[in-house]
Structure formats: structure tokens, C-alpha cells
Design an enzyme around this catalytic site. Structure first.
Site, PDB file in Angstrom:
ATOM      1  N   HIS A   1      -2.764  10.972  -0.491  1.00  0.00           N
ATOM      2  CA  HIS A   1      -2.970  10.703  -1.796  1.00  0.00           C
ATOM      3  C   HIS A   1      -4.291  10.564  -2.387  1.00  0.00           C
ATOM      4  O   HIS A   1      -5.018  11.330  -1.560  1.00  0.00           O
ATOM      5  CB  HIS A   1      -2.470   9.138  -2.150  1.00  0.00           C
ATOM      6  CG  HIS A   1      -2.989   8.179  -1.132  1.00  0.00           C
ATOM      7  ND1 HIS A   1      -4.048   7.665  -1.128  1.00  0.00           N
ATOM      8  CD2 HIS A   1      -2.505   7.774   0.024  1.00  0.00           C
ATOM      9  CE1 HIS A   1      -4.290   7.121  -0.239  1.00  0.00           C
ATOM     10  NE2 HIS A   1      -3.452   6.871   0.688  1.00  0.00           N
TER      11      HIS A   1
ATOM     12  N   ASP B   1      -0.921   0.505  -4.763  1.00  0.00           N
ATOM     13  CA  ASP B   1      -2.552   1.150  -5.183  1.00  0.00           C
ATOM     14  C   ASP B   1      -2.281   2.497  -5.773  1.00  0.00           C
ATOM     15  O   ASP B   1      -2.991   3.119  -6.375  1.00  0.00           O
ATOM     16  CB  ASP B   1      -3.490   0.884  -4.173  1.00  0.00           C
ATOM     17  CG  ASP B   1      -2.806   1.447  -2.737  1.00  0.00           C
ATOM     18  OD1 ASP B   1      -1.647   1.606  -2.595  1.00  0.00           O
ATOM     19  OD2 ASP B   1      -3.887   1.436  -1.865  1.00  0.00           O
ATOM     20  N   HIS B   2      -1.248   3.299  -5.058  1.00  0.00           N
ATOM     21  CA  HIS B   2      -1.179   4.730  -5.432  1.00  0.00           C
ATOM     22  C   HIS B   2       0.222   5.068  -4.755  1.00  0.00           C
ATOM     23  O   HIS B   2       0.814   4.379  -3.977  1.00  0.00           O
ATOM     24  CB  HIS B   2      -2.312   5.491  -4.827  1.00  0.00           C
ATOM     25  CG  HIS B   2      -2.402   5.052  -3.407  1.00  0.00           C
ATOM     26  ND1 HIS B   2      -1.783   5.594  -2.327  1.00  0.00           N
ATOM     27  CD2 HIS B   2      -3.443   4.326  -2.692  1.00  0.00           C
ATOM     28  CE1 HIS B   2      -2.020   5.209  -1.227  1.00  0.00           C
ATOM     29  NE2 HIS B   2      -2.983   4.335  -1.209  1.00  0.00           N
TER      30      HIS B   2
ATOM     31  N   THR C   1      -6.967   4.002  -1.639  1.00  0.00           N
ATOM     32  CA  THR C   1      -6.746   2.597  -1.553  1.00  0.00           C
ATOM     33  C   THR C   1      -8.032   1.611  -2.017  1.00  0.00           C
ATOM     34  O   THR C   1      -7.798   0.753  -2.733  1.00  0.00           O
ATOM     35  CB  THR C   1      -6.715   2.323  -0.172  1.00  0.00           C
ATOM     36  OG1 THR C   1      -5.289   2.968   0.516  1.00  0.00           O
ATOM     37  CG2 THR C   1      -6.329   1.085   0.408  1.00  0.00           C
TER      38      THR C   1
ATOM     39  N   HIS D   1       1.430   8.379   5.569  1.00  0.00           N
ATOM     40  CA  HIS D   1       0.333   9.553   5.959  1.00  0.00           C
ATOM     41  C   HIS D   1       1.156  10.161   7.211  1.00  0.00           C
ATOM     42  O   HIS D   1       1.119  11.379   7.207  1.00  0.00           O
ATOM     43  CB  HIS D   1      -0.868   8.795   6.456  1.00  0.00           C
ATOM     44  CG  HIS D   1      -1.538   8.355   5.239  1.00  0.00           C
ATOM     45  ND1 HIS D   1      -2.191   9.312   4.631  1.00  0.00           N
ATOM     46  CD2 HIS D   1      -1.871   7.229   4.767  1.00  0.00           C
ATOM     47  CE1 HIS D   1      -3.118   8.702   3.790  1.00  0.00           C
ATOM     48  NE2 HIS D   1      -2.761   7.301   3.616  1.00  0.00           N
TER      49      HIS D   1
ATOM     50  N   ASP E   1       0.923  -1.240   0.099  1.00  0.00           N
ATOM     51  CA  ASP E   1       0.021   0.141  -0.017  1.00  0.00           C
ATOM     52  C   ASP E   1       0.760   1.207   0.113  1.00  0.00           C
ATOM     53  O   ASP E   1       1.728   1.424   0.768  1.00  0.00           O
ATOM     54  CB  ASP E   1      -0.900   0.036   1.184  1.00  0.00           C
ATOM     55  CG  ASP E   1      -2.238   1.038   0.915  1.00  0.00           C
ATOM     56  OD1 ASP E   1      -1.894   2.071   0.511  1.00  0.00           O
ATOM     57  OD2 ASP E   1      -3.279   0.225   1.305  1.00  0.00           O
TER      58      ASP E   1
ATOM     59  N   ASP F   1       2.125   2.857   3.443  1.00  0.00           N
ATOM     60  CA  ASP F   1       1.240   3.703   3.211  1.00  0.00           C
ATOM     61  C   ASP F   1       1.103   4.593   4.606  1.00  0.00           C
ATOM     62  O   ASP F   1       1.158   5.695   4.777  1.00  0.00           O
ATOM     63  CB  ASP F   1      -0.333   2.929   2.833  1.00  0.00           C
ATOM     64  CG  ASP F   1      -1.341   4.246   2.965  1.00  0.00           C
ATOM     65  OD1 ASP F   1      -1.501   5.123   2.144  1.00  0.00           O
ATOM     66  OD2 ASP F   1      -2.157   4.164   3.697  1.00  0.00           O
TER      67      ASP F   1
HETATM   68  P1  AMP Z   1      -6.073   4.931   2.881  1.00  0.00           P
HETATM   69  O1  AMP Z   1      -4.741   5.461   3.102  1.00  0.00           O
HETATM   70  O2  AMP Z   1      -7.062   5.812   3.690  1.00  0.00           O
HETATM   71  O3  AMP Z   1      -6.453   5.115   1.516  1.00  0.00           O
HETATM   72  O4  AMP Z   1      -6.233   3.531   3.348  1.00  0.00           O
HETATM   73  C1  AMP Z   1      -5.218   2.597   3.589  1.00  0.00           C
HETATM   74  C2  AMP Z   1      -5.774   2.118   4.929  1.00  0.00           C
HETATM   75  O5  AMP Z   1      -6.849   0.998   4.672  1.00  0.00           O
HETATM   76  C3  AMP Z   1      -4.822   0.922   5.421  1.00  0.00           C
HETATM   77  O6  AMP Z   1      -3.759   1.470   6.408  1.00  0.00           O
HETATM   78  C4  AMP Z   1      -5.449  -0.295   6.004  1.00  0.00           C
HETATM   79  O7  AMP Z   1      -5.427  -0.103   7.395  1.00  0.00           O
HETATM   80  C5  AMP Z   1      -6.717  -0.154   5.604  1.00  0.00           C
HETATM   81  N1  AMP Z   1      -7.142  -1.288   4.979  1.00  0.00           N
HETATM   82  C6  AMP Z   1      -6.696  -1.942   4.004  1.00  0.00           C
HETATM   83  N2  AMP Z   1      -7.316  -3.085   3.586  1.00  0.00           N
HETATM   84  C7  AMP Z   1      -8.343  -3.152   4.145  1.00  0.00           C
HETATM   85  C8  AMP Z   1      -9.575  -3.939   4.423  1.00  0.00           C
HETATM   86  N3  AMP Z   1      -9.639  -5.023   3.579  1.00  0.00           N
HETATM   87  N4  AMP Z   1     -10.732  -3.590   5.184  1.00  0.00           N
HETATM   88  C9  AMP Z   1     -10.453  -2.308   5.847  1.00  0.00           C
HETATM   89  N5  AMP Z   1      -9.125  -1.750   5.796  1.00  0.00           N
HETATM   90  C10 AMP Z   1      -8.267  -1.973   5.106  1.00  0.00           C
HETATM   91 ZN    ZN Z   2      -3.452   2.709  -0.331  1.00  0.00          ZN
HETATM   92 ZN    ZN Z   3      -3.215   6.053   2.349  1.00  0.00          ZN
END
Ligand code: AMP
Ligand code: ZN
Ligand code: ZN
Length: 405
Positions: free
Chosen positions: A344, A245-246, A76, A202, A41, A198
Site C-alpha cells: 500500500h 489506516d489503508h 501505516t 503483505h 491495520d 496488514d
Molecule cells: P507497514 O505495513 O510497513 O506500513 O507497517 C505495518 C507494521 O508496522 C505492522 O506490521 C507493525 O508491526 C508495525 N507497527 C505498528 N505499530 C507500530 C508501532 N507503534 N511501533 C513500531 N512498529 C509498529
Molecule cells: Zn498499516
Molecule cells: Zn502494511
């Protein structure tokens, strides 16, 4: 006489070789038995050079490498599901990490309670495409792999329970263990997800040495995976694809656009702030008021959904608001600035939103840097390796052909 015969044979061989070389890749047959897709990630395209990732470098030498272009928005859930379905977020249903569905009258959120409602997920994830055609899938934590979608799930999956996640080592070993299962139960489509770098990106921003630590931590897991494949003697049977993913960029609380500075609450039914922000206005007149109040703001793009530039592939979904506000790189839209130093979601054309891509195995060229491609083309690529018929998708096999032997 003799030499004429020789020459004829030689010519025939040359012609034959030329025909083989000219064969379209799609007419060739994949050589791998297994494909493993790993997502790290938020692993930005330049992290290997920036922080060092020796195992990714080994894959580049023994395989192909490039920077991959995410789908919009570069977040994500939309992108993991785009990778899984070959559909851009506007078509796969996950138009952002959080969104409002005006027909279901429900909020979807990455951290929300109703993520298991199958109505949110459109298209066909690759594990269902595979299993429908007799190939077993084993998935460790890929976004949405735990939900019943179109009546199916991977044969092996793990619920993403934030308080009880397997260590990176354990999920890597569990992924390797798939390859040792009895043949009748053994998955040929294998997917694995890591939630770093990731998180570190952040909290600390992409330039922090703490991001470097996480980059090397996931890189070590890639090394562990490669070593496991080697120990099982499967290097010639496994195609290993490593991607993200990004990317990640720096943000600051000073670079914030507050909607309430411009628009009145009575003009809209719903606003889902984020990158981008979706506004569902009360009626046509309110929509014009919102649009006129926001269209001149610096550092954000304000669109009526039908006017979103075509290259973003965004706006056909009912989950996209009738007004969309998309910030420039490094800017935020919301009532409060994020406490994070990085984020992102920005335009896929921004370099810092692009991701790493490395692949090695019997079907990939060696030591070749290939042109960039869009992440929706991973779906047709993996279908080709598995020898299965893809469901309709937004990808293009032509884009990934240059990486294949
Ligand atoms: P974001 O950076 O807000 O786009 O999302 C990244 C976060 O999504 C990661 O740090 C994970 O903790 C959470 N994440 C990843 N996969 C899953 C999943 N399958 N269900 C729930 N949360 C997730
Ligand atoms: Zn991500
Ligand atoms: Zn993120």
C-alpha cells in the site's frame, strides 16, 4: 374555540419539532460518555464482503458504515498519526514510514531507533487534546502513543515491543478493563490497534485465504469487544468506531522502476525509496538532471515538490524530497523488488487503498450507509463526541455529520 386551541398547540409542536430537526449537529450534545476507536491495520474497504466479517456486519446494522479515504501516502505511520491529529502527513510530520529530515539530519524509520525524538511529531494527538481538557486517555498500541509528544502521553499506553506484544485477546480485554476502572482513573478516550490483516496482506497478497483468516480473527476481537461492552451494560454510553489506516493491493517483482537505471548517485544527497520515493538533489542543476531523466518513465509520476497535485496534500514539509516519484497502483520504486505479494502507499483515490469504517453507539444513526470521508475528519468527530475543543486540523466536521443522530 376548543379546536382552535388544539390546532394552535399542534402547530406549535410541529414548529418546535422542525426547529429541533434543523438544529445543526454541532449544536446538539453528544450522548456517549466513552469513545473507543479501533484500528485494524490494512483492513481494506471490501474485506467484509470478500471474506466475511459478521461482527462488522452487526455494527453496520446497528450503526453506520462507509469506506474511508486515507491520506497520502497510504501507509501505516503517516495515517495512524493523521487519524490521531487530524493533520495530513505533510503537516503532521510523518511524511512516510521512513523519511529523511534535512534539518535534524536524521533518518526516521518505522523500525529505527530514534522514533522517540519528539521533534519528529508535529500537531497535537487527540490523547493530548483530551487530557489537556480533563479527559483521561487509555491507548493500546496506537502508533506514536508511547512517545512524549508536546510534553504529553496518554495516561495509559503500551510501548510497541515487537517481541513482546500482547495477544489480540489480551489487548482487547485490557481495553475493556479501562471501562471498569474507578471513576477518577477511568479513561473516556480509548484506542486500540491490531497489526492484522496488514501483515497477512503483505506476505500473501490481498486475495489469499490467509488474509481471510486474519480478517475473521480481528473481526472476532470486535465481537469480543462488543460483547464486553454489552455485559457491562454500557451500549448506551459507548460510541464504538472501527476503522483502518489503508488498504492493500497486489504487487509483483516485474512491476519495478529502478532509480539507478535513470539517475546518477552524484546528483543527489539522499534518496528514500518507497511509495512515494523522495529524492534530495545536490543542487538546482542536479535537480533538473534528475527531473529530466525520470519524467518520461511509464507507471510513475515524477514531480518537483512544488508541482505535486493539490489533492495529494503533499510537498510543503521539509521531509519531502525536492523530487518526488510516485508509482501507479501495484508498481514499486526501488533498487530491489519487495519479496511481498501485497503493499500500500498508493494514491488515496485508488479504491484498493481505501478502508473499512463502521461505527455504532448512542451518537450514531442506525443501519445507514453514509458518504465516504477523509480520515483526517476522525479527529474533529472524536473531539465532538468527547465535548472538547479540537486543535487546528485538516479535518472537516461537516464530512462526518451525516453519520450522527
Ligand atoms: P507497514 O505495513 O510497513 O506500513 O507497517 C505495518 C507494521 O508496522 C505492522 O506490521 C507493525 O508491526 C508495525 N507497527 C505498528 N505499530 C507500530 C508501532 N507503534 N511501533 C513500531 N512498529 C509498529
Ligand atoms: Zn498499516
Ligand atoms: Zn502494511
Amino acid at each position: 374555540m376548543h379546536s382552535t386551541f388544539h390546532r394552535a398547540v399542534k402547530t406549535a409542536i410541529i414548529v418546535l419539532l422542525a426547529i429541533i430537526a434543523a438544529l445543526p449537529v454541532s449544536a446538539k450534545r453528544p450522548k456517549a460518555k466513552y469513545v473507543i476507536v479501533v484500528s485494524m491495520d490494512g483492513f481494506r474497504y471490501d474485506y467484509p464482503e470478500k471474506y466475511g466479517a459478521p461482527n462488522l456486519d452487526k455494527i453496520a446494522l446497528n450503526g453506520v458504515s462507509t469506506d474511508m479515504i486515507p491520506s497520502f501516502p497510504s501507509s501505516t505511520f503517516p495515517n495512524h498519526y493523521a487519524l490521531a491529529t487530524g493533520l495530513v502527513p505533510d503537516h503532521n510530520g510523518l511524511v512516510n514510514n521512513s523519511f529523511w529530515d534535512p534539518d535534524l539530519k536524521e533518518y526516521y524509520s518505522l523500525s529505527g531507533p530514534n522514533k522517540d525524538n519528539p521533534a519528529f511529531y508535529l500537531g497535537e494527538p487527540i490523547w493530548n487534546t483530551a487530557q489537556r481538557q480533563g479527559i483521561i486517555a487509555g491507548v493500546n498500541y496506537w502508533v506514536s502513543s508511547e512517545y512524549l509528544i508536546g510534553g504529553g502521553r496518554p495516561r495509559y499506553y503500551r510501548p510497541y515491543d515487537n517481541d513482546n506484544l500482547l495477544s489480540f485477546e489480551a489487548r482487547t480485554d485490557s481495553t475493556l478493563a479501562f471501562l471498569s476502572m474507578p471513576k477518577k482513573d477511568r479513561p473516556r478516550l480509548i484506542m486500540l490497534y491490531f497489526d492484522e490483516p496488514d501483515h497477512a496482506g503483505h506476505v500473501n497478497g490481498p486475495d489469499s485465504p490467509l488474509v481471510g483468516e486474519q480478517v475473521r480473527r480481528v473481526d472476532e476481537m470486535i465481537g469480543r469487544l462488543r460483547e464486553g461492552i454489552r455485559r457491562k451494560g454500557l451500549q448506551k454510553k459507548v460510541d464504538l468506531i472501527v476503522l483502518a489506516d489503508h488498504g492493500m493491493t497486489e504487487i509483483s517483482p516485474e512491476r519495478l522502476v529502478k532509480p539507478s537505471d535513470y539517475i546518477k548517485a552524484e546528483w543527489y544527497d539522499h534518496i528514500v525509496t518507497g511509495i512515494p520515493t523522495s529524492i534530495f538533489s545536490k543542487d538546482a542543476a542536479c535537480r533538473d538532471s534528475i527531473y529530466n531523466a525520470m519524467k518520461g518513465i511509464e507507471h510513475v509520476h515524477v514531480w518537483k515538490k512544488e508541482e505535486i497535485p493539490a489533492e495529494l496534500n503533499y510537498g510543503s514539509s521539509n521531509r519531502v524530497g525536492d523530487i518526488v516519484v510516485a508509482p501507479d497502483l501495484g508498481w514499486q520504486v526501488g533498487e530491489f523488488p519487495s519479496r511481498n505479494k501485497g503493499t500500500h502507499g498508493f494514491f488515496p483515490s485508488e479504491r484498493e487503498m481505501q478502508t473499512v469504517f463502521r461505527a455504532e453507539g448512542p451518537d450514531f444513526k442506525k443501519n445507514v450507509r453514509i458518504p465516504q470521508f477523509r480520515n483526517v475528519s476522525i479527529y474533529p468527530l472524536v473531539c465532538w463526541i468527547l465535548g472538547i475543543e479540537p486543535a487546528p486540523n485538516d479535518g472537516d466536521f461537516e464530512e462526518v455529520k451525516p453519520m450522527l443522530r
